[in-house]
Design a protein around this motif. Structure first.
Motif, PDB file in Angstrom:
ATOM      1  N   GLN A   1      12.563 -38.485 -10.593  1.00 26.20           N
ATOM      2  CA  GLN A   1      11.986 -38.813  -9.287  1.00 26.20           C
ATOM      3  C   GLN A   1      13.168 -39.124  -8.381  1.00 26.20           C
ATOM      4  OE1 GLN A   1       8.566 -41.554  -8.683  1.00 26.20           O
ATOM      5  NE2 GLN A   1      10.024 -42.732  -7.470  1.00 26.20           N
ATOM      6  N   ILE A   2      13.480 -38.146  -7.550  1.00 28.37           N
ATOM      7  CA  ILE A   2      14.675 -38.248  -6.710  1.00 28.37           C
ATOM      8  C   ILE A   2      14.274 -38.755  -5.331  1.00 28.37           C
ATOM      9  CG2 ILE A   2      16.549 -36.949  -5.620  1.00 28.37           C
ATOM     10  CD1 ILE A   2      16.325 -34.975  -8.010  1.00 28.37           C
ATOM     11  N   THR A   3      14.808 -39.888  -4.969  1.00 26.88           N
ATOM     12  CA  THR A   3      14.623 -40.384  -3.605  1.00 26.88           C
ATOM     13  C   THR A   3      15.906 -40.047  -2.855  1.00 26.88           C
ATOM     14  OG1 THR A   3      13.183 -42.156  -4.369  1.00 26.88           O
ATOM     15  CG2 THR A   3      14.132 -42.398  -2.170  1.00 26.88           C
ATOM     16  N   GLY A   4      15.831 -38.993  -2.049  1.00 27.07           N
ATOM     17  CA  GLY A   4      17.031 -38.490  -1.386  1.00 27.07           C
ATOM     18  C   GLY A   4      16.972 -36.981  -1.293  1.00 27.07           C
ATOM     19  N   THR A   5      18.079 -36.310  -1.602  1.00 23.88           N
ATOM     20  CA  THR A   5      18.156 -34.853  -1.486  1.00 23.88           C
ATOM     21  C   THR A   5      18.860 -34.268  -2.713  1.00 23.88           C
ATOM     22  OG1 THR A   5      20.265 -34.982  -0.310  1.00 23.88           O
ATOM     23  CG2 THR A   5      18.257 -34.983   1.040  1.00 23.88           C
ATOM     24  N   VAL A   6      18.766 -32.919  -2.825  1.00 24.63           N
ATOM     25  CA  VAL A   6      19.435 -32.196  -3.904  1.00 24.63           C
ATOM     26  C   VAL A   6      20.328 -31.127  -3.272  1.00 24.63           C
ATOM     27  CG1 VAL A   6      19.140 -30.702  -5.914  1.00 24.63           C
ATOM     28  CG2 VAL A   6      17.531 -32.587  -5.516  1.00 24.63           C
ATOM     29  N   THR A   7      21.588 -31.154  -3.645  1.00 23.27           N
ATOM     30  CA  THR A   7      22.535 -30.141  -3.176  1.00 23.27           C
ATOM     31  C   THR A   7      23.052 -29.383  -4.389  1.00 23.27           C
ATOM     32  OG1 THR A   7      23.207 -31.542  -1.323  1.00 23.27           O
ATOM     33  CG2 THR A   7      24.673 -29.721  -1.914  1.00 23.27           C
ATOM     34  N   VAL A   8      22.907 -28.040  -4.341  1.00 22.48           N
ATOM     35  CA  VAL A   8      23.269 -27.210  -5.490  1.00 22.48           C
ATOM     36  C   VAL A   8      24.522 -26.404  -5.131  1.00 22.48           C
ATOM     37  CG1 VAL A   8      22.498 -25.426  -7.090  1.00 22.48           C
ATOM     38  CG2 VAL A   8      20.844 -27.056  -6.143  1.00 22.48           C
TER      39      VAL A   8
ATOM     40  N   LEU B   1      10.110 -34.692  -8.905  1.00 22.58           N
ATOM     41  CA  LEU B   1       9.578 -35.055  -7.588  1.00 22.58           C
ATOM     42  C   LEU B   1      10.736 -35.449  -6.686  1.00 22.58           C
ATOM     43  CD1 LEU B   1       7.429 -35.979  -5.498  1.00 22.58           C
ATOM     44  CD2 LEU B   1       7.344 -38.162  -6.744  1.00 22.58           C
ATOM     45  N   ILE B   2      10.803 -34.794  -5.517  1.00 17.66           N
ATOM     46  CA  ILE B   2      11.824 -35.132  -4.533  1.00 17.66           C
ATOM     47  C   ILE B   2      11.139 -35.793  -3.344  1.00 17.66           C
ATOM     48  CG2 ILE B   2      13.608 -34.237  -2.983  1.00 17.66           C
ATOM     49  CD1 ILE B   2      13.924 -31.863  -4.920  1.00 17.66           C
ATOM     50  N   LYS B   3      11.487 -37.045  -3.120  1.00 19.03           N
ATOM     51  CA  LYS B   3      10.990 -37.764  -1.941  1.00 19.03           C
ATOM     52  C   LYS B   3      12.124 -37.759  -0.921  1.00 19.03           C
ATOM     53  CE  LYS B   3       8.182 -41.275  -2.813  1.00 19.03           C
ATOM     54  NZ  LYS B   3       6.843 -40.646  -2.679  1.00 19.03           N
ATOM     55  N   ASN B   4      12.008 -36.856   0.030  1.00 17.13           N
ATOM     56  CA  ASN B   4      13.105 -36.553   0.938  1.00 17.13           C
ATOM     57  C   ASN B   4      13.465 -37.733   1.847  1.00 17.13           C
ATOM     58  OD1 ASN B   4      14.929 -34.818   2.503  1.00 17.13           O
ATOM     59  ND2 ASN B   4      13.370 -35.051   4.117  1.00 17.13           N
ATOM     60  N   THR B   5      14.764 -37.920   1.999  1.00 18.56           N
ATOM     61  CA  THR B   5      15.253 -38.917   2.969  1.00 18.56           C
ATOM     62  C   THR B   5      16.293 -38.305   3.916  1.00 18.56           C
ATOM     63  OG1 THR B   5      16.985 -39.647   1.420  1.00 18.56           O
ATOM     64  CG2 THR B   5      14.876 -40.833   1.348  1.00 18.56           C
ATOM     65  N   GLY B   6      16.470 -36.961   3.839  1.00 19.53           N
ATOM     66  CA  GLY B   6      17.485 -36.330   4.678  1.00 19.53           C
ATOM     67  C   GLY B   6      16.904 -35.218   5.525  1.00 19.53           C
ATOM     68  N   SER B   7      17.783 -34.348   6.039  1.00 23.31           N
ATOM     69  CA  SER B   7      17.329 -33.269   6.908  1.00 23.31           C
ATOM     70  C   SER B   7      16.876 -32.057   6.099  1.00 23.31           C
ATOM     71  CB  SER B   7      18.452 -32.859   7.873  1.00 23.31           C
ATOM     72  OG  SER B   7      19.597 -32.455   7.134  1.00 23.31           O
ATOM     73  N   ILE B   8      17.533 -31.784   4.963  1.00 21.08           N
ATOM     74  CA  ILE B   8      17.152 -30.657   4.101  1.00 21.08           C
ATOM     75  C   ILE B   8      16.980 -31.197   2.672  1.00 21.08           C
ATOM     76  CG2 ILE B   8      17.817 -28.409   3.190  1.00 21.08           C
ATOM     77  CD1 ILE B   8      19.516 -27.985   5.691  1.00 21.08           C
TER      78      ILE B   8
END
Length: 381
Positions: free
Chosen positions: A175-182, A193-200
């Motif tokens: 459960q990621i609170t934030g973003t994922v950069t690959v 589950l990604i709970k977005n806190t950024g622009s992308i």
């Protein structure tokens, strides 16, 4: 002298008989021997004594018979009394004792014990900050929340934003609170589950990125939800974003996913999926709803495509359920007309502003027979 001796013997015998058996008082009978001439006084005395003994015996037998009758009477009374005693046999009273059979109470005791035992599910509590909810299946036959996102019952481990730099990395159950950069190739994110806190929420800079059985909650942000090329989304639930996945550069497949409840942010043209150029683009078997029933907004387009950044080639849109938008399918993005994309086997709902399609260029292939209204299954023409 003889006469007086005889009289005394007779009187003694008579008194004895009278005392022992008053029922036979006959003293006169004893006097009869006086008139009889007897050879000797000894014989007379013997006869008299025999008479006395006989009468004593008779009296003894009478009294014994009377006593026996009395005993029998008493015995009879005792017997009847004893018989009466068992009659009230209060033994039936003992029957109620088994009735309260405490066995029933014992049965109830094990029942709650069994319920408490399954609590070993505490294992999941230790590592389960969040668990995926169960959602009703879709009545449309197309993807919805029950067939996309994190499968029900999966335990998720909390995490902040992550950056992936190792090729072949697999991320599972976060459960990621934030973003994922690959920043690597062949990376897989699943059941996350990604709970977005950024622009992308998800930015792909590598190749062959796969996200499956996951959820992106834009939380009012996310423009776009996924960017920009070289990715596959499979059974992903995307919602509450300003823009859905963006395609620029190609090699993108979105299948069996659910894109819905987009949010109008400022003057943004909200698109569920938008392509500004690229090749090898596939949208297959998705539910794509750009309109938002909660905010009563149409959005701009379910699929917006144009060649603002590069040509669009080898693009297929097949077997999806679309709804919403000004035009649900809107071509000619950026004023361009050359995009080549094929549409077939799609179904359309009617919550749009202007129509199910518009601004299709000459290189667009529209299969009139298989693109139909969802409610009537009649061709859009």
């Amino acid at each position: 002298m003889r006469a007086s001796l005889l009289a005394a013997l007779v009187l003694g015998a008579t008194a004895t008989v009278v005392g022992s058996a008053s029922a036979h008082p006959e003293p006169e009978a004893v006097a009869e021997p006086v008139a009889v001439a007897t050879p000797s006084s000894a014989a007379i005395l013997k006869d008299d004594l025999d008479l006395v003994d006989a009468r004593r015996a008779e009296a003894w037998h009478a009294s014994r018979s009377e006593a026996r009758s009395l005993l029998e009477l008493r015995s009879h009374k005792r017997t009847s009394t004893a018989t009466a005693t068992p009659a009230p046999t209060t033994t039936p009273t003992a029957t109620p004792t088994p009735a309260p059979t405490a066995t029933a109470t014992a049965t109830a005791t094990p029942a709650p014990t069994a319920t408490a035992t399954p609590t070993p599910v505490a294992t999941s509590t230790a590592t389960q900050p969040v668990s995926a909810p169960v959602v009703a299946a879709s009545s449309t036959g197309f993807p919805n929340a029950s067939t996309t996102g994190v499968p029900a019952g999966v335990t998720l481990t909390p995490s902040g934003s992550i950056t992936i730099s190792q090729d072949g990395t697999v991320i599972d159950g976060l459960q990621i609170t934030g973003t994922v950069t690959v920043n690597a190739n062949n990376v897989t994110v699943r059941r996350t589950l990604i709970k977005n806190t950024g622009s992308i929420p998800v930015r792909v800079n590598g190749k062959a990125f796969v996200m499956e059985d996951s959820e992106i909650d834009g939380q009012g942000g996310g423009n776009p939800a996924v960017a920009y090329s070289n990715y596959t989304l499979r059974r992903v639930n995307i919602h509450d974003v300003a823009e859905g996945p963006r395609i620029s550069g190609g090699n993108v497949t979105i299948e069996a996913s659910y894109i819905h409840n987009l949010l109008q942010v400022g003057s943004n043209h909200t698109d569920a999926v938008q392509s500004t150029g690229g090749s090898n683009i596939v949208l297959r078997g998705n539910t794509i709803q750009v309109n938002n029933p909660q905010t009563s907004t149409y959005g701009n387009a379910g699929f917006q495509y144009g060649e603002e950044n590069s040509q669009i080639r080898n693009c297929t849109v097949d077997g999806n359920l679309f709804d919403g938008g000004n035009y649900t399918i809107n071509g000619g993005g950026g004023g361009t007309t050359g995009a080549a994309c094929t549409f077939l086997n799609n179904q359309f709902q009617r919550d749009f502003r202007y129509g199910p399609r518009g601004n299709l260029g000459p290189n667009t292939v529209w299969d009139s027979a298989s693109n139909v209204w969802f409610d009537t299954k009649v061709s859009l023409g």
